[in-house]
Design a protein around this motif. Structure first.
Motif, PDB file in Angstrom:
ATOM      1  N   PHE B  98     -38.741  80.211  68.139  1.00  0.00           N
ATOM      2  CA  PHE B  98     -39.627  80.721  69.363  1.00  0.00           C
ATOM      3  C   PHE B  98     -39.260  82.118  69.708  1.00  0.00           C
ATOM      4  O   PHE B  98     -37.855  82.264  69.949  1.00  0.00           O
ATOM      5  N   ALA B  99     -39.914  82.835  70.093  1.00  0.00           N
ATOM      6  CA  ALA B  99     -39.430  84.151  71.070  1.00  0.00           C
ATOM      7  C   ALA B  99     -38.883  83.809  72.124  1.00  0.00           C
ATOM      8  O   ALA B  99     -38.962  82.678  72.842  1.00  0.00           O
ATOM      9  N   GLN B 100     -37.836  84.454  72.528  1.00  0.00           N
ATOM     10  CA  GLN B 100     -36.804  84.110  73.811  1.00  0.00           C
ATOM     11  C   GLN B 100     -37.141  85.009  74.984  1.00  0.00           C
ATOM     12  O   GLN B 100     -36.333  84.946  75.665  1.00  0.00           O
ATOM     13  N   HIS B 101     -38.156  85.903  74.723  1.00  0.00           N
ATOM     14  CA  HIS B 101     -38.357  86.827  75.870  1.00  0.00           C
ATOM     15  C   HIS B 101     -39.908  86.934  76.076  1.00  0.00           C
ATOM     16  O   HIS B 101     -40.723  86.581  75.245  1.00  0.00           O
ATOM     17  N   ASP B 104     -44.803  85.443  75.797  1.00  0.00           N
ATOM     18  CA  ASP B 104     -45.009  84.768  74.661  1.00  0.00           C
ATOM     19  C   ASP B 104     -43.848  83.449  74.552  1.00  0.00           C
ATOM     20  O   ASP B 104     -44.312  82.232  74.146  1.00  0.00           O
ATOM     21  N   GLY B 105     -42.635  83.811  74.712  1.00  0.00           N
ATOM     22  CA  GLY B 105     -41.617  83.025  74.670  1.00  0.00           C
ATOM     23  C   GLY B 105     -41.849  81.851  75.821  1.00  0.00           C
ATOM     24  O   GLY B 105     -41.607  80.726  75.576  1.00  0.00           O
ATOM     25  N   GLY B 106     -42.132  82.299  76.949  1.00  0.00           N
ATOM     26  CA  GLY B 106     -42.496  81.467  78.034  1.00  0.00           C
ATOM     27  C   GLY B 106     -43.543  80.512  77.478  1.00  0.00           C
ATOM     28  O   GLY B 106     -43.496  79.042  77.914  1.00  0.00           O
ATOM     29  N   CYS B 128     -36.189  59.727  76.518  1.00  0.00           N
ATOM     30  CA  CYS B 128     -36.222  60.688  77.599  1.00  0.00           C
ATOM     31  C   CYS B 128     -36.186  62.183  76.911  1.00  0.00           C
ATOM     32  O   CYS B 128     -35.682  62.136  75.887  1.00  0.00           O
ATOM     33  N   GLY B 129     -36.097  63.122  77.756  1.00  0.00           N
ATOM     34  CA  GLY B 129     -36.287  64.410  76.921  1.00  0.00           C
ATOM     35  C   GLY B 129     -35.563  65.477  77.580  1.00  0.00           C
ATOM     36  O   GLY B 129     -34.917  65.518  78.684  1.00  0.00           O
ATOM     37  N   SER B 130     -35.162  66.756  76.793  1.00  0.00           N
ATOM     38  CA  SER B 130     -34.490  68.003  77.259  1.00  0.00           C
ATOM     39  C   SER B 130     -35.523  68.880  77.301  1.00  0.00           C
ATOM     40  O   SER B 130     -36.993  69.069  76.689  1.00  0.00           O
ATOM     41  N   ILE B 131     -35.580  69.567  78.381  1.00  0.00           N
ATOM     42  CA  ILE B 131     -36.427  70.872  78.800  1.00  0.00           C
ATOM     43  C   ILE B 131     -35.967  72.083  77.897  1.00  0.00           C
ATOM     44  O   ILE B 131     -34.883  72.387  77.874  1.00  0.00           O
ATOM     45  N   SER B 132     -36.849  72.354  76.994  1.00  0.00           N
ATOM     46  CA  SER B 132     -36.732  73.555  76.363  1.00  0.00           C
ATOM     47  C   SER B 132     -36.921  74.824  76.965  1.00  0.00           C
ATOM     48  O   SER B 132     -38.355  74.736  77.661  1.00  0.00           O
ATOM     49  N   VAL B 133     -36.192  75.825  77.146  1.00  0.00           N
ATOM     50  CA  VAL B 133     -36.278  77.221  77.671  1.00  0.00           C
ATOM     51  C   VAL B 133     -36.056  78.414  76.801  1.00  0.00           C
ATOM     52  O   VAL B 133     -35.088  78.377  75.864  1.00  0.00           O
ATOM     53  N   PRO B 134     -36.732  79.745  77.253  1.00  0.00           N
ATOM     54  CA  PRO B 134     -36.226  80.809  76.608  1.00  0.00           C
ATOM     55  C   PRO B 134     -34.905  81.101  77.129  1.00  0.00           C
ATOM     56  O   PRO B 134     -34.931  81.865  78.021  1.00  0.00           O
ATOM     57  N   VAL B 143     -38.138  79.532  85.922  1.00  0.00           N
ATOM     58  CA  VAL B 143     -39.498  79.038  86.079  1.00  0.00           C
ATOM     59  C   VAL B 143     -39.687  77.709  85.403  1.00  0.00           C
ATOM     60  O   VAL B 143     -40.379  76.690  86.113  1.00  0.00           O
ATOM     61  N   GLU B 144     -39.532  77.609  84.162  1.00  0.00           N
ATOM     62  CA  GLU B 144     -39.770  76.342  83.575  1.00  0.00           C
ATOM     63  C   GLU B 144     -38.989  75.217  83.945  1.00  0.00           C
ATOM     64  O   GLU B 144     -39.412  74.146  83.910  1.00  0.00           O
TER      65      GLU B 144
END
Lengths: 159, 358
Positions: B98-101, B104-106, B128-134, B143-144
């Motif tokens: 994924f884009a990291q900026h 679109d990344g968000g 249970c899960g991990s939060i994926s972030v840019p 924010v995510e």
């Protein structure tokens, strides 16, 4: 490369002194390309048919116990010197499905440390010898009894 | 099945097909998502070589097809039921592509987290899960994290280790701050987009990458400590995932000496680095190190003093999976077993016992 081991009664008789023969199934259940796990005396044994030649290894990788019968069978990459590579399709190697350790199907020796890291290899052959079939069908524990229906070719693993 | 029931802190599920994400991605991004297939990955790749036929175990393809880790039913049968896993922390790695900026990344990371909740985390109470972030857009990452902080399905924030800068760099601070505020640990995990991974430049073989990955983790650890991250964020906890830990003693001996000798240079650092590591860091076991003399493994753990911080992980369904009953290089006593297979994970993760189920 369709070497086919046909066992004579004499060889079988002499083998039975030191080893136990286990009929593990009909030959047609192990067609070329087959990789099957069979249970013999409580042990999982992987039986491979590579271009018509049979091999049998203990079906547990000595590293972390993965089933080698779920691995990939190929020839062997050889390198006589820097920059030279060859592919030896006469040697058969199984690659463990987890960490990729390679074992020679004939000897059970690992590719990276053949002297010290190996998996148990078993003799395996084909027989239609009715005496042997009766013997092995009647002989071992209940889990291994194979009902012999007709004459035909059967795969035998020696332990 | 082994006892005690295990918590597997590193499991990788993933999209069955790339299109599955579109159910969660606003339609304005669909065209972009289609057009960018493979592009971000190719542009950002730092791996010139790969393990044998890809990253997966060769015996983990779901019977119904799709890549390993893409089937909930098969993951349950092949991992959770087979090994008696009480909890598994899912970390999809789609962020690598994924884009990291930017917007679109968000949008992509938000869609991935929504997919994870909807298709996995609410489907089996063991998950249970991990939060994926840019990661490279830390404000957006924050924010995510804040968006997910009240969702008890998530137990950590996933940060892929190959960042553009060491994580002590001030620009990552908003992301770390959001995690600390949410009470969620940051899990630094192998993978990513940026750095060279070694301290000297690119390597040629995957084998080198695998052997040298500790360099990236060591860099983050030293960077976060010396840049005062833990003085600014005393609640922040960090999990080193797939990093190994046997390198820790020599690094800490050297780092503590550097702090004694050169402390005035890093004025925000008020405590010995080893003290900070023991307070703020956890480590996963996989890929487990296999010393020639197996007992040396326990000796090394003793040197680290991290008996309360080491957590078992399988890395299912990746090729370097560690089997819970086979991977340990030495026998553990009952106390260490309980800690590594279960208690240490419970000390860093907040598992909800009564999570809402749909």
């Amino acid at each position: 490369m369709s070497t086919r081991t046909t066992l004579s009664s004499k060889r079988l008789a002499s083998s039975l002194v030191t080893v136990t023969a286990h009929v593990v199934g009909k030959l047609e259940e192990f067609p070329p390309g087959a990789r099957r796990s069979v249970t013999v005396g409580g042990r999982a044994i992987a039986v491979f048919n590579v271009y018509g030649k049979l091999f049998a290894l203990r079906d547990n990788c000595p590293h972390q116990g993965a089933s080698l019968s779920a691995g990939t069978v190929t020839g062997s990459i050889t390198s006589p010197g820097p920059g030279c590579y060859g592919y030896d399709r006469n040697r058969a190697v199984v690659t463990c499905p987890w960490h990729g350790w390679g074992f020679d199907l004939c000897s059970g020796r690992s590719e990276f440390d053949p002297q010290r890291t190996r998996v148990r290899a078993y003799d395996v052959g084909i027989t239609s010898d009715a005496a042997l079939l009766r013997k092995t069908a009647d002989d071992p524990g209940p889990a291994e009894v194979l009902r012999i229906e007709n004459e035909g070719d059967y795969v035998v693993v020696f332990t | 099945v082994i006892t005690p029931p295990i918590i597997d802190c590193d499991v990788h599920n993933g999209l069955r097909s790339r299109d599955d994400l579109k159910d969660y991605l606003p339609s304005r991004w669909h065209r972009y998502y289609d057009d960018s297939a493979g592009w971000v990955s190719a542009a950002g790749s730092v791996v010139p070589s790969a393990p044998r036929r890809g990253v997966f175990r060769h015996d983990a393809t779901p019977p119904e097809g799709g890549p390993p880790g893409s089937s909930l039913d098969y993951l349950k049968a092949h991992l959770l039921d087979a090994w008696g896993v009480e909890r598994a922390v899912l970390s999809p790695l789609e962020s690598i592509e994924f884009a990291q900026h930017g917007e679109d990344g968000g949008a992509l990371h938000t869609a991935l987290n929504d997919w994870l909740v909807d298709r996995w985390l609410t489907q089996d109470e063991r998950l249970c899960g991990s939060i994926s972030v840019p990661v490279e857009d830390p404000t957006r990452a924050a924010v995510e994290i804040r968006l997910r902080s009240s969702d008890e399905n998530f137990v950590q924030v996933l940060v892929l280790a190959s960042t553009r800068d060491p994580l002590g760099n001030a620009r990552y601070r908003p992301m770390l701050e959001a995690a600390a505020d949410a009470g969620l640990p940051i899990a630094i995990h192998v993978g990513g987009h940026g750095g060279t991974l070694t301290s000297c430049g690119p390597f040629r073989y995957y084998l080198e990458r695998r052997a040298l990955y500790p360099h990236a983790f060591q860099t983050h650890l030293v960077s976060m400590i010396t840049n005062g991250v833990f003085e600014a964020l005393p609640e922040l906890r960090v999990i080193m995932m797939e990093s190994g830990f046997v390198w820790l003693p020599s690094l800490l001996w050297r780092l503590d000496r550097a702090w004694r000798d050169l402390g005035p240079e890093a004025t925000r650092l008020g405590r010995a680095p080893s003290e900070i590591v023991r307070r703020h860091f956890w480590f996963s076991t996989q890929p487990i190190d296999e010393p020639a003399a197996r007992g040396d493994w326990l000796q090394t753990l003793d040197w680290t003093g991290m008996h309360d911080r080491l957590m078992f992980a399988t890395d299912y369904p990746h090729w370097d999976f560690d089997a819970p009953d086979q991977a340990l290089p030495v026998e553990f006593d009952d106390d260490l077993r309980k800690k590594v297979f279960s208690e240490n994970a419970k000390s860093v993760y907040t598992f909800s016992s009564a999570r809402a189920r749909t």
